[in-house]
Every structure is written in C-alpha cells, then in structure tokens.
Design a protein around this motif. Structure first.
Motif, short mmCIF file in Angstrom:
data_model
loop_
_atom_site.label_atom_id
_atom_site.label_comp_id
_atom_site.label_asym_id
_atom_site.label_seq_id
_atom_site.Cartn_x
_atom_site.Cartn_y
_atom_site.Cartn_z
N VAL A 25 18.10 12.34 48.53
CA VAL A 25 17.49 11.89 47.27
C VAL A 25 16.78 13.07 46.59
O VAL A 25 16.87 13.27 45.38
N GLU A 66 5.67 9.81 32.20
CA GLU A 66 5.07 9.51 33.50
C GLU A 66 6.13 9.54 34.59
O GLU A 66 7.30 9.31 34.32
N ALA A 67 5.67 9.74 35.82
CA ALA A 67 6.57 9.63 36.96
C ALA A 67 5.77 9.26 38.20
O ALA A 67 4.65 9.74 38.39
N VAL A 68 6.36 8.39 39.02
CA VAL A 68 5.74 8.01 40.29
C VAL A 68 6.79 8.23 41.37
O VAL A 68 7.82 7.56 41.39
N ILE A 69 6.54 9.17 42.26
CA ILE A 69 7.53 9.50 43.30
C ILE A 69 6.83 9.46 44.65
O ILE A 69 5.76 10.07 44.80
N VAL A 70 7.42 8.75 45.62
CA VAL A 70 6.78 8.60 46.92
C VAL A 70 7.56 9.37 47.99
O VAL A 70 8.72 9.73 47.81
N CYS A 71 6.90 9.57 49.13
CA CYS A 71 7.50 10.27 50.26
C CYS A 71 8.26 9.28 51.13
O CYS A 71 7.89 8.11 51.23
N ARG A 98 7.67 17.52 42.21
CA ARG A 98 8.80 16.85 41.57
C ARG A 98 8.33 15.83 40.56
O ARG A 98 8.87 15.71 39.46
N ARG A 106 10.22 14.16 30.88
CA ARG A 106 10.23 12.96 30.04
C ARG A 106 9.41 13.15 28.78
O ARG A 106 9.77 12.65 27.70
N VAL A 142 1.64 10.65 41.41
CA VAL A 142 1.58 9.81 40.21
C VAL A 142 1.07 10.71 39.10
O VAL A 142 -0.10 11.06 39.07
N ILE A 143 1.96 11.09 38.21
CA ILE A 143 1.59 12.09 37.20
C ILE A 143 1.92 11.57 35.81
O ILE A 143 2.97 10.98 35.60
N ASN B 41 10.39 2.79 49.68
CA ASN B 41 9.55 3.66 50.48
C ASN B 41 10.31 4.21 51.68
O ASN B 41 9.91 5.20 52.26
N GLY B 44 12.17 7.29 50.10
CA GLY B 44 11.48 8.15 49.15
C GLY B 44 12.10 8.05 47.78
O GLY B 44 12.97 7.24 47.52
N GLY B 45 11.66 8.85 46.87
CA GLY B 45 12.21 8.83 45.53
C GLY B 45 11.28 8.12 44.57
O GLY B 45 10.16 7.77 44.89
N GLU B 46 11.77 7.87 43.39
CA GLU B 46 10.92 7.35 42.34
C GLU B 46 10.76 5.84 42.46
O GLU B 46 11.72 5.12 42.72
N LEU B 47 9.54 5.37 42.26
CA LEU B 47 9.27 3.94 42.19
C LEU B 47 9.26 3.56 40.72
O LEU B 47 8.25 3.69 40.04
N TYR B 50 6.51 1.17 39.39
CA TYR B 50 5.19 1.77 39.19
C TYR B 50 5.18 2.65 37.95
O TYR B 50 4.18 2.71 37.23
N THR B 51 6.27 3.36 37.71
CA THR B 51 6.34 4.18 36.50
C THR B 51 6.25 3.30 35.27
O THR B 51 5.54 3.62 34.31
N LEU B 54 2.73 2.22 34.76
CA LEU B 54 1.92 3.29 34.18
C LEU B 54 2.21 3.43 32.69
O LEU B 54 1.30 3.59 31.87
N THR B 55 3.49 3.35 32.32
CA THR B 55 3.87 3.46 30.91
C THR B 55 3.28 2.32 30.10
O THR B 55 2.74 2.52 29.00
#
Lengths: 162, 132
Positions: A25, A66-71, A98, A106, A142-143, B41, B44-47, B50-51, B54-55
C-alpha cells in the motif's frame, strides 16, 4: 495439534500480512504521490504570505487539503519496540510524511481547479480525531494543509473571484 | 465573500476591518464507518471516512465563520487560521478564525492592477469613532 499451531501462529500471520500489505500500500501510494506531484509542479507554493515574483495577480482564494493515513499492525509493533529502546520511529515518520504530502497535493489540486499557479502562506494543521475511536489502536498522520491560491492577470478566461 | 489565508488580496484595498470572526464544529464519527475503518487498520493506508469527516468539519467551521462575517456586513475574511482542541475524551473540535473586512477594488476600473500593488502595505483606513 495442527489446529493449535494455526491458532498460535495467527498473530504472526496478522503481522506478516500487515508488513507485506502495508509495504505494498505504501509503495503504491508513494508512486501515486510522485506522479501527482510532478503533474502539479508548475504550481509554486511556499510559506510566506507574499508572492514569489513580480507578476500581477487579480484575485485570491483559500485552498485546503486533508489526509488521514494510519499505520499497519507491523509498524505499530515496531513503534512499541522503539518506545522501549528509544530512538527514531521511522515507520510512523514515513506515514505522517505521506499524509503531509497527500494533503499538500490535494491543496494544489484545488488551486489548479481555480486556475492558480501560485499558493502562498501555506500552513499545516493537525487534529486529534484518531484518538476518537474507542480502541486507541490507530496511529497515523492527520494533516490539513491550507494556503491562499493567487490567480494571475491574464489567467483563465472569464475567471470570477469566488 | 472572499476568503484568504493572507492579510492582503491582490487588486483589492482594505477599507475597514470588522473584527475577529470565528466558526467551530465538534464532530463525532459514525459507528459503522468506525468499524469499517478498523478493517483498514489491518493494512494501513488512508482512512477515507476520517478524511471526509475532517473535510466536512472544515467546511462547516468556515461556513459558520462566513455567517458571522456576513452579519457584520463584511465582504471578505482575511488571515484565516485553523486550530483544533480536544474538548472531551473522544471528540475533537475544529476552529476556524479570521478577520472580517470590507474590501474595494483598487484604483479605477483599469485592466492592470496598479504598480507596486503586489506585496505593498495596504492603505488601511478606519472610520473615526467606530467601535471595533
């Protein structure tokens, strides 16, 4: 006997899956980021509130991404180990970076949709929404990246100030 | 309504400042989407849920800020900034604030913006006797 081994090996399988899938990924996302960043490279952006050149601008509008990326679980496990021995946590660092790049891309895509070629006063903000879930097993970035897109004189035809 | 992150708008002159305007929103996640994000989870990768949260939070906070600016009779909001805080366990607040102002196009109805307009200090005129 074999069923017991399978049950015991399940956590290892989860971590192995996390490691392999997470790597796949991540590699795919980095490739997508490279392509989109080079696509958006004509758009300049920086953190000071002044335009970089002597061009004449006719309008401005705020743009954000915005971007939300988890481990994945393997990165989380590596982080737990690092919490014991100390030092730089490279896995989480890469994920947050990332997320930052994705948020920036974006924001620049929004600027391009407005017909802008410059984004000034870029700021980065974070948020605590990952701590919102009950599990608190979510570690990531979370940015929100936001700035002001400046539209040049002689830019897109029939441009109207939003 | 012009919304910018900077304290200047190209080609416009700030006539009057109308004070600080703000908008905030406190959002919680839908439980179903939270569970779906739990699957994400694993790899991994983008949720994306949640994005989107936030938007949406950002859009709503800015909308409320613009409502306040409208009430003050402004036509632009300058120097917008975001801030977040964790108000209670399990919820986060997104707060947008900026300075409401009345702006006018600079110079006459000419085609090119006046020289020295870019990055120059904006002439700022406040009516005497007006409370901020």
């Amino acid at each position: 006997m074999r069923v017991e081994w399978l049950v015991a090996a399940l956590p290892l399988l989860v971590f192995l899956l996390g490691y392999l899938a997470g790597k796949w990924v991540e590699r795919r996302h980095l490739r997508s980021l490279d392509v989109r960043e080079s696509d958006l490279s004509p758009i300049r952006f920086h953190a000071i509130p002044l335009p970089s050149g002597e061009k004449a601008f006719i309008g401005a509008h705020m743009v954000a991404g915005e971007a939300v990326i988890v481990c994945d679980p393997f990165k989380r496990l590596a982080m737990q180990l690092k919490l014991l021995i100390g030092g730089e946590i490279l896995g989480v660092e890469r994920v947050v970076q990332r997320a930052r790049r994705e948020a920036t891309v974006r924001m620049l895509e929004q600027a391009r949709a407005l017909g802008a070629r410059e984004v000034v006063n870029v700021r980065y903000a974070t948020s605590n929404i990952l701590g919102m879930s009950r599990q608190t097993k979510r570690i990531g970035g979370v940015i929100c990246a936001y700035g002001t897109a400046l539209i040049e004189a002689g830019g897109p035809e029939g441009w109207v100030q939003p | 309504m012009i919304v910018v992150n900077t304290d200047f708008i190209p080609g416009m002159r700030v006539v009057e400042l109308r004070g600080l305007v703000q908008g905030n929103t406190v959002r919680a996640k839908h439980v179903g989407r939270d569970i779906a994000a739990g699957f994400k989870n694993l790899v991994g990768g983008e949720l994306k849920a949640y994005t989107e949260l936030l938007t949406e939070a950002r859009r709503q906070a800015i909308e409320r800020m613009l409502q306040q600016a409208n009430q003050l009779g402004a036509n632009a909001v300058l120097n917008v900034r975001f801030s977040t805080s964790s108000v209670i366990q399990g919820a986060a607040e997104l707060y947008a604030y900026g300075t409401a102002a009345i702006v006018q196009p600079e110079g006459g109805a000419g085609d090119a913006p006046p020289e020295g307009a870019i990055g120059a200090a904006r002439p700022l005129r406040q009516e005497p006797g007006r409370e901020s």
